[in-house]
Design a protein around this motif. Structure first.
Motif, short mmCIF file in Angstrom:
data_model
loop_
_atom_site.label_atom_id
_atom_site.label_comp_id
_atom_site.label_asym_id
_atom_site.label_seq_id
_atom_site.Cartn_x
_atom_site.Cartn_y
_atom_site.Cartn_z
N TYR A 261 -3.90 7.24 9.07
CA TYR A 261 -3.14 6.26 8.65
C TYR A 261 -3.17 6.29 7.02
N LYS A 262 -4.10 6.91 6.49
CA LYS A 262 -4.53 6.69 5.00
C LYS A 262 -2.99 6.94 4.33
N GLU A 263 -2.34 7.89 4.53
CA GLU A 263 -0.98 8.00 3.78
C GLU A 263 0.03 7.10 3.83
N LYS A 264 -0.37 6.24 4.82
CA LYS A 264 0.84 5.02 5.05
C LYS A 264 0.28 3.75 4.60
N GLY A 265 -0.92 3.66 3.86
CA GLY A 265 -1.46 2.46 3.41
C GLY A 265 -2.89 1.89 3.98
N PHE A 266 -3.50 2.62 4.71
CA PHE A 266 -4.69 2.17 5.33
C PHE A 266 -6.01 2.77 4.81
N SER A 322 -2.53 -8.38 0.44
CA SER A 322 -3.10 -9.22 -0.20
C SER A 322 -4.39 -9.70 -0.32
N GLY A 323 -5.43 -9.24 0.79
CA GLY A 323 -6.65 -9.50 0.73
C GLY A 323 -6.83 -10.62 2.04
N LYS A 324 -5.70 -11.04 2.74
CA LYS A 324 -5.79 -11.82 3.70
C LYS A 324 -6.52 -11.44 4.94
N ILE A 325 -7.46 -12.10 5.57
CA ILE A 325 -7.73 -11.60 6.79
C ILE A 325 -6.88 -11.68 7.93
N ILE A 326 -6.62 -10.60 8.83
CA ILE A 326 -5.69 -10.72 9.99
C ILE A 326 -6.43 -10.32 11.26
N ALA A 327 -7.52 -9.85 11.12
CA ALA A 327 -8.31 -9.69 12.21
C ALA A 327 -9.67 -9.53 12.20
N ARG A 328 -10.43 -9.62 13.16
CA ARG A 328 -11.88 -9.66 12.93
C ARG A 328 -12.50 -8.53 14.02
N ASN A 329 -13.58 -7.77 13.92
CA ASN A 329 -14.44 -6.96 14.87
C ASN A 329 -13.20 -6.19 15.67
N LEU A 330 -12.58 -5.61 15.16
CA LEU A 330 -11.52 -4.61 16.23
C LEU A 330 -12.53 -3.16 16.16
N ARG A 331 -12.78 -2.79 17.22
CA ARG A 331 -13.22 -1.15 17.44
C ARG A 331 -12.56 -0.46 18.66
N GLY A 332 -12.61 0.61 18.53
CA GLY A 332 -12.28 1.54 19.45
C GLY A 332 -10.60 1.60 19.67
N GLU A 333 -10.26 1.33 20.99
CA GLU A 333 -8.80 1.17 21.26
C GLU A 333 -8.26 -0.01 20.62
N GLU A 334 -8.80 -1.19 20.65
CA GLU A 334 -8.28 -2.32 20.03
C GLU A 334 -8.07 -1.92 18.56
N LEU A 335 -8.81 -1.32 17.66
CA LEU A 335 -8.42 -1.08 16.32
C LEU A 335 -7.24 0.13 16.25
N GLU A 336 -7.29 0.90 16.99
CA GLU A 336 -6.03 1.61 17.25
C GLU A 336 -4.83 1.05 17.46
N ARG A 337 -4.85 0.13 18.37
CA ARG A 337 -3.61 -0.55 18.82
C ARG A 337 -3.09 -1.34 17.53
N LYS A 338 -3.93 -2.22 16.97
CA LYS A 338 -3.61 -2.91 15.80
C LYS A 338 -3.16 -2.01 14.68
N LEU A 339 -3.48 -0.90 14.51
CA LEU A 339 -3.17 -0.12 13.35
C LEU A 339 -1.88 0.54 13.84
N ALA A 340 -1.59 0.78 14.96
CA ALA A 340 -0.30 1.42 15.44
C ALA A 340 0.79 0.41 15.41
N GLU A 341 0.18 -0.83 15.44
CA GLU A 341 1.46 -2.19 15.38
C GLU A 341 1.75 -2.19 14.01
N LEU A 342 0.91 -1.89 13.15
CA LEU A 342 1.19 -2.08 11.63
C LEU A 342 1.79 -0.79 11.05
N PHE A 343 1.64 0.45 11.49
CA PHE A 343 2.12 1.50 10.93
C PHE A 343 3.25 2.44 11.69
N ASP A 344 3.01 2.29 12.87
CA ASP A 344 3.86 2.90 13.80
C ASP A 344 5.01 2.23 14.13
N LYS A 345 5.98 1.75 13.15
CA LYS A 345 7.13 0.99 13.46
C LYS A 345 8.30 1.66 13.41
#
Length: 345
Positions: A261-266, A322-345
């Motif tokens: 996801y780095k090319e998409k802004g991660f 903007s530097g606002k906190i949107i999640a805490r302590n995401l690991r493994g599949e939880e992190l992958e799901r959150k990034l997919a939600e943000l970038f795989d639209k």
């Protein structure tokens, strides 16, 4: 620390494995309410005469040597004024993970059986009601209700220790306050309750929806790097360390998602809780962590970890551009799901 890490620490305790940190600790830095003359009589199995046994004190997830004794005829003795109630450790090896836990409460004389011949499996402490209570916790830790435990033993140092050490990393600010308030006032000046009282403020300033507090630390080359200079993309502020097994196991997942996801802004911003620069730098290279890395090499005294209320690693916060906190302590599949939600639209 997650549940797996807690199980590992309990395993090392059962084995009687030990650690040494040659850092002086003053009574002012880890003040406790009462001092008493305590005698710890020890007998050893598998330890030759003239060998050293070390007494350590626990502070901020670390053990510090405060005394030593020489084995003679299979026995050793510590007779010392100690601050109680408190957790101490007895160890023979100063290079590994954790000593034999010795909770000192109201008793002035304890007995330690240190079995180095069998890897510490038969090591035991007698004369400490707190040690007996800690064993109960260990035996029931998988199905454990911290609230009920504290209510049954509100004045035990073990209640404060277990809440601080094993539960606070995964509690909200309100939960920390609620459970800490259940502890007896006699524990208020112990290091655990003091740290628990300070934790909610950090958690509230870094909860979801808050602007991420800024900080500046050196990278491996010594260059000062500011967190906010990396804003402008979705940023994972990743707290980890070279010595942290769960962190190292999670790193390949973060690397994979960063590459995806780095090319998409991660982006990722690593904050290490290491104390040894060489180990930190080697781990960065070995795990191929190709993003900004900073550390004050202060171990659990890490300033950013305190600022963000990080009491266990791996830990992280996810920021929006903007530097606002949107999640805490995401690991493994939880992190992958959150990034997919943000970038795989």
């Amino acid at each position: 620390m997650n549940n797996r890490s807690a199980r590992l620490e309990r395993k090392f305790f059962a084995a009687g494995i030990s650690v040494l940190s040659l850092i002086s600790v003053t009574s002012a830095s880890i003040a406790s309410p009462v001092k008493a003359r305590v005698t710890i009589k020890g007998e050893s199995v598998g330890l030759e005469d003239s060998k050293k046994v070390y007494l350590q004190r626990y502070y901020n997830k670390m053990f510090f040597v405060i005394d030593s004794a020489t084995v003679k005829n299979g026995k050793f003795v510590f007779a010392k004024e100690l601050e109680i109630p408190e957790l101490y450790g007895v160890t023979t090896d100063t290079t590994l993970i954790s000593p034999l836990y010795v909770f000192v409460d109201s008793k002035n004389e304890l007995t330690v059986h240190l079995d180095t011949a069998r890897g510490g499996r038969n090591s035991a402490v007698k004369g400490s009601a707190a040690n007996d209570l800690y064993k109960q916790y260990q035996q029931n830790s998988r199905n454990f209700n911290i609230e009920e435990f504290i209510k049954k033993q509100p004045s035990s140092i073990v209640s404060a220790f277990v809440l601080y050490r094993y539960f606070s990393p995964n509690l909200s600010a309100e939960e920390v306050v609620r459970y800490t308030d259940l502890l007896d006032k006699s524990l208020e000046q112990t290091q655990y309750v003091k740290l628990l009282r300070d934790l909610p403020a950090a958690l509230r300033t870094t909860e979801i929806g808050q602007q991420a507090p800024d900080f500046t630390l050196p990278d491996p080359s010594g260059k000062q790097v500011k967190l906010s200079d990396n804003f402008g993309k979705y940023l994972l502020v990743d707290f980890w360390a070279a010595w942290c097994g769960p962190c190292r196991r999670e790193n390949p997942n973060v690397v994979r998602l960063h590459n995806k996801y780095k090319e998409k802004g991660f982006g990722v911003f690593g904050v290490s809780l290491d104390s040894k620069k060489d180990a930190w730098v080697k781990a960065i290279a070995k795990d191929e962590l190709n993003w900004p890395q900073v550390s004050d090499l202060a171990f659990w005294d890490s300033a950013p970890a305190k600022l963000y209320g990080i009491r266990g690693i791996p830990g992280n916060v996810l920021l929006d551009p903007s530097g606002k906190i949107i999640a805490r302590n995401l690991r493994g599949e939880e992190l992958e799901r959150k990034l997919a939600e943000l970038f795989d639209k």
